[in-house]
Design an enzyme around this catalytic site. Structure first.
Site, PDB file in Angstrom:
ATOM      1  N   ASN A 482       0.851  -1.183   0.000  1.00  0.00           N
ATOM      2  CA  ASN A 482       0.000   0.000   0.000  1.00  0.00           C
ATOM      3  C   ASN A 482       0.890   1.238   0.000  1.00  0.00           C
ATOM      4  O   ASN A 482       1.340   1.698   1.045  1.00  0.00           O
ATOM      5  CB  ASN A 482      -0.910  -0.018   1.233  1.00  0.00           C
ATOM      6  CG  ASN A 482      -1.986   1.033   1.155  1.00  0.00           C
ATOM      7  OD1 ASN A 482      -1.776   2.075   0.543  1.00  0.00           O
ATOM      8  ND2 ASN A 482      -3.112   0.760   1.770  1.00  0.00           N
ATOM      9  N   ASP A 483       1.138   1.765  -1.183  1.00  0.00           N
ATOM     10  CA  ASP A 483       2.025   2.911  -1.350  1.00  0.00           C
ATOM     11  C   ASP A 483       1.583   4.125  -0.539  1.00  0.00           C
ATOM     12  O   ASP A 483       2.334   5.091  -0.396  1.00  0.00           O
ATOM     13  CB  ASP A 483       2.028   3.343  -2.824  1.00  0.00           C
ATOM     14  CG  ASP A 483       3.053   2.589  -3.636  1.00  0.00           C
ATOM     15  OD1 ASP A 483       4.074   2.193  -3.070  1.00  0.00           O
ATOM     16  OD2 ASP A 483       2.824   2.403  -4.840  1.00  0.00           O
ATOM     17  N   CYS A 484       0.348   4.092  -0.090  1.00  0.00           N
ATOM     18  CA  CYS A 484      -0.210   5.277   0.558  1.00  0.00           C
ATOM     19  C   CYS A 484      -0.221   5.185   2.075  1.00  0.00           C
ATOM     20  O   CYS A 484      -0.670   6.106   2.750  1.00  0.00           O
ATOM     21  CB  CYS A 484      -1.621   5.522   0.041  1.00  0.00           C
ATOM     22  SG  CYS A 484      -1.622   5.794  -1.718  1.00  0.00           S
ATOM     23  N   ASN A 486       1.967   5.692   4.608  1.00  0.00           N
ATOM     24  CA  ASN A 486       3.315   6.248   4.732  1.00  0.00           C
ATOM     25  C   ASN A 486       3.584   6.572   6.206  1.00  0.00           C
ATOM     26  O   ASN A 486       3.321   7.683   6.664  1.00  0.00           O
ATOM     27  CB  ASN A 486       3.440   7.515   3.872  1.00  0.00           C
ATOM     28  CG  ASN A 486       2.816   7.323   2.492  1.00  0.00           C
ATOM     29  OD1 ASN A 486       1.889   8.037   2.126  1.00  0.00           O
ATOM     30  ND2 ASN A 486       3.305   6.351   1.750  1.00  0.00           N
ATOM     31  N   GLN A 499       5.626   9.549  -1.578  1.00  0.00           N
ATOM     32  CA  GLN A 499       6.479   8.383  -1.766  1.00  0.00           C
ATOM     33  C   GLN A 499       7.942   8.655  -1.428  1.00  0.00           C
ATOM     34  O   GLN A 499       8.693   7.715  -1.187  1.00  0.00           O
ATOM     35  CB  GLN A 499       6.370   7.889  -3.213  1.00  0.00           C
ATOM     36  CG  GLN A 499       5.342   6.781  -3.378  1.00  0.00           C
ATOM     37  CD  GLN A 499       3.916   7.294  -3.319  1.00  0.00           C
ATOM     38  OE1 GLN A 499       3.533   8.158  -4.085  1.00  0.00           O
ATOM     39  NE2 GLN A 499       3.130   6.774  -2.391  1.00  0.00           N
TER      40      GLN A 499
END
Ligand code: BGC
Ligand code: NOJ
Length: 812
Positions: A482-484, A486, A499
């Site tokens: 899940n790139d989001c 963070n 990112q």
């Protein structure tokens, strides 16, 4: 509501209304030259790299929508129309677009005149071909003019759409016979040009947009078409285009066809010119002459059909469920191929100027592709692995042209390394080609650091094993799948990239999801090591995997479901004490797929919770409750309005994880339900709500918290394609390649009476028939191989060329 229908015999989707809810596109090209084409002839072409070698222009978020492309205008008396409806939008008497495998046919009819545009990119050549056939269907003779039109891009799509002070002066063309050559920057550092040609002599041409369209004109009312006359303009700077004029007379019932092409040519540096200032056209002339007749065009068409027929014959199902068969046999595999070719670069939602090849994306794409062209899968694995860093971590992306890791984004996405094991494992199970593990592969594209591929996998595994946080779970780094999410980012300023802002690593934030991956792909790594007879290393790796399983149950289990993570302060993410984001989909899918809690009951409970809290009529949402305010400690996930994208959207990519997880527990009914919920052929009837193409998956469908619940976005380039193919072909239909042969292990709805699958595997063909007389969801009673009882459900690897009959009876 539908806007067309499937034609399974021809393997096409037939669109019958031009004003679809969004442009519905297709991909032409399989190797180096590609064209994206919408159902109204919008789109663009590029060679290899959609940013650096863009041949034609396309303006994203333009108004009117989707108006650049490969249009032809017909001026029939005072009526001007396009067979694909756009851009003039004259109402047509009939319209049809057939999107097929690597080709599209778009036709329209107006006042007794029909015109058909057939598009394809031929195998083995860098060009787009368009055959136009006009037919006079009226009972009087017709005299009309036909104008093809396209707008060149000055190669670098980003520069082309931003650096106007320079590029308004650089555009150059040459016109020679039936061809228009686009040669911007060829005089200086480029050794390539584009050519647009016709196989007949035009009555006129234009190469300047101002001249053809008019400075204040519009593609909907081009000056030259309105006046019925091209002006033979030669572009100097500004906007170079290719337009031609053909004056045609047809008696009643007569037809006329023309073939157009758009080609990309490279010349070597010492062979660039014919004469000073005149480009060397030898290769272009060869290309043009190859496709100058209807027969040549038809041959190219047939070659393409044969190519796809071969590719798709590796896995073919026949069941009584037509919606299932068409997805498995045609569209799902087709999308897998497109995703493999494009990664996430060029679609109607990806501008072609952004991301390169994603490390994790490309590894996962292999799952849907490796059975079709294993050689290209092999090459891809080696390319990806050579961008890995010596400590086992990985560049998150690499550039397709240079194949080098992308420094701007760098590394730190701590799930990346494990996907390399997953992709290589899929390749080994499909091919049995163990030699790949001995291939010498660079680290960080540095030949002096090269090591055999197996060493890359080893470092992937040990990177995760040695980067653990306070609870013994893997550190998340910048983000995991899940790139989001963070957790080390803490971005306060608009415009900062989630990112790459903030700490690359953090010593506290941990991911339960990566822990699940470590167990799942760690087990695969152990099997690989055993196969290589590296027993003591295998035992050590297995111990690490088992210990991670325990850690997940101890610190990753919330009572009813698996937690998602621990943030940088050690607080739970995805637990019942959270006010929002209490339960996430990803760890339920990954941990159950890994078998965690299978025997002790947690896995069952986790999937019950998915059904209870996350399931909706349009698919499983990523989390609930959605985040309603921005949270510094969570990052991008909380930046999206509730219900969209990673913030509680139905993120299609990980719906198949739930499908697969359900099959781990033998839940065939539920597995098929999650499969069909988001399956394009099953949602075709709600195309008005869904809006994207009904023949391919989209990345996301708006979730229950969104205003547009059920509306899909980001079609085509998504890991959903590969994961769904894996979930249906292996997990549900149960034909699973393993290191030692094909395993038969179906998990199907109880009311499914059976099906057959023809599967080419390591060169042999297995004709498998599954029958389910006792209406079970799971379990095998008997397997016969060429009539003989088989012990166990692992089919042996057969010599290439052999065909066997496999009869499977399900039951207790
Ligand atoms: C998207 C993600 C994507 C990421 C990386 C985000 O804005 O929501 O789906 O993976 O960008 O490009
Ligand atoms: C799309 C990205 O391409 C993929 O790498 C990522 O896993 C998902 N978004 C989820 O954020």
């Amino acid at each position: 509501m539908k806007f067309g229908h499937f034609d399974d015999v021809n393997k096409e989707y037939v669109i019958t209304a031009p004003d679809t809810p969004l442009p519905w596109i297709n991909y032409l090209g399989n190797e180096d030259f590609f064209t994206i084409l919408s159902n109204t002839c919008g789109g663009y072409s590029f060679y290899r790299d959609a940013r650096l070698r863009r041949l034609t222009r396309y303006r994203y978020n333009n108004c009117p929508l989707d108006s650049e492309g490969f249009h032809i205008y017909i001026k029939d008396g005072n009526i001007i129309w396009n067979p694909g409806w756009q851009p003039v939008k004259t109402p047509l008497d009939s319209y049809c677009c057939r999107h097929g495998l690597g080709y599209s046919v778009i036709s329209g009819e107006k006042n007794g005149l029909s015109a058909k545009q057939e598009f394809l990119v031929p195998m083995g050549n860098n060009c787009l071909l368009m055959r136009v056939t006009c037919e006079n269907k009226s009972c009087i003779s017709k005299r009309f003019s036909l104008f093809p039109y396209l707008e060149f891009c000055l190669w670098d799509a980003l520069d082309d759409s931003s650096n106007f002070q320079r590029n308004y002066s650089t555009g150059e063309v040459e016109v020679s016979g039936n061809a228009i050559y686009h040669k911007t920057e060829y005089r200086e550092r480029r050794n390539h040009y584009a050519v647009f040609w016709a196989n007949r002599d035009p009555a006129g041409f234009d190469t300047s947009r101002d001249s053809f369209i008019g400075t204040y004109g519009s593609p909907a009312v081009p000056d030259a078409v309105i006046s019925g006359c091209c002006k033979n303009s030669v572009a100097h700077g500004w906007q170079p285009i290719a337009a031609q004029q053909f004056d045609i007379t047809l008696g009643p019932g007569e037809a006329y066809s023309l073939i157009f092409g758009l080609g990309y040519i490279e010349n070597s540096d010492d062979d660039k010119w014919e004469e000073p200032g005149i480009i060397n056209k030898a290769q272009a002339r060869r290309m043009i002459s190859e496709y100058d007749s209807d027969e040549a065009f038809s041959r190219a068409f047939n070659d393409l059909r044969d190519y796809w027929e071969r590719l798709l014959s590796n896995y073919r199902i026949s069941s009584s469920v037509e919606k299932l068969d068409r997805m498995v046999n045609i569209w799902n595999q087709y999308q897998c191929m497109v995703t493999f070719n494009m990664s996430r670069s060029a679609s109607y939602f990806e501008s072609g100027m952004g991301r390169g090849m994603g490390f994790r994306d490309s590894c996962q794409d292999l799952f849907g592709f490796v059975h079709m062209i294993p050689e290209r899968a092999r090459e891809r694995i080696l390319d990806i692995a050579s961008t890995q860093l010596p400590d086992g971590s990985a560049y998150h992306q690499y550039q397709p042209l240079t194949k080098k890791g992308n420094l701007a984004v760098g590394s730190g996405f701590n799930d990346d390394p494990l996907w390399l094991i997953a992709g290589t494992d899929a390749y080994l199970r499909e091919t049995g080609d163990w030699s790949i593990l001995n291939e010498s592969v660079d680290f960080d594209n540095d030949a002096s650091l090269a090591q055999p591929l197996i060493e890359h996998l080893r470092r992937s595994f040990s990177f995760t094993a040695s980067h653990l946080g306070p609870h013994g779970l893997p550190l998340i780094g910048r983000a995991d799948w899940n790139d989001c999410l963070n957790l080390n980012c803490f971005s306060e300023h608009p415009g900062e990239s989630f990112q790459i802002t903030g700490a690359n690593e953090g010593p506290v934030a941990e991911s339960v999801f990566i822990a699940g991956m470590f167990v799942k792909y760690g087990k695969a790594w152990v099997d690989i090591l055993r196969h290589m007879k590296l027993d003591s290393e295998a035992a050590e790796a297995e111990a690490a995997v088992l210990s991670m399983e325990k850690t997940v149950l101890e610190h990753g289990w919330d009572g009813e479901w698996f937690r998602r993570a621990y943030d940088a302060f050690g607080h739970v993410v995805g637990g019942r004490e959270c006010d929002e984001g209490q339960i996430f989909l990803e760890p339920q899918g990954m941990c159950v797929m890994a078998g965690i809690g299978k025997d002790s009951g947690e896995a069952e409970k986790a999937l019950e919770s998915v059904q209870k809290y996350l399931d909706t009529k349009y698919g499983v949402v990523l989390l609930t409750p959605a985040y309603t305010r921005y949270r510094l400690e969570l990052g991008e996930i909380s930046s999206y309005p509730p219900g969209y994208k990673e913030n509680a959207g139905i993120f299609c990519h990980n719906n198949p994880w739930i499908t697969c997880a359900e099959t781990v527990l033998g839940h065939g009914n539920r597995a098929f339900e999650t499969y069909s919920r988001i399956c394009p052929s099953y949602t075709e009837d709600i195309s008005d709500i869904h809006r994207t193409e009904p023949y391919v998956y989209s990345q996301m469908i708006a979730g229950k918290d969104a205003a547009g619940f059920g509306e899909a976005k980001n079609s085509w380039l998504t890991g959903t394609a590969a994961w769904t193919f894996l979930s249906i072909s292996q997990a549900i239909l149960g034909i699973k390649p393993t290191l030692d042969g094909l395993l038969i292990d179906p998990c199907i709805p109880a009311d499914c009476k059976g099906y057959s699958v023809s599967r080419r595997y390591r060169g042999a063909v297995y004709n498998i028939t599954v029958k389910n007389p006792a209406s079970v969801e799971y379990g095998i009673k008997e397997i016969r191989l060429n009539g003989d009882i088989c012990h166990g459900n692992l089919l042996p690897v057969l010599p290439p060329g052999e065909t066997v009959d496999v009869q499977v009876i399900m039951g207790a």
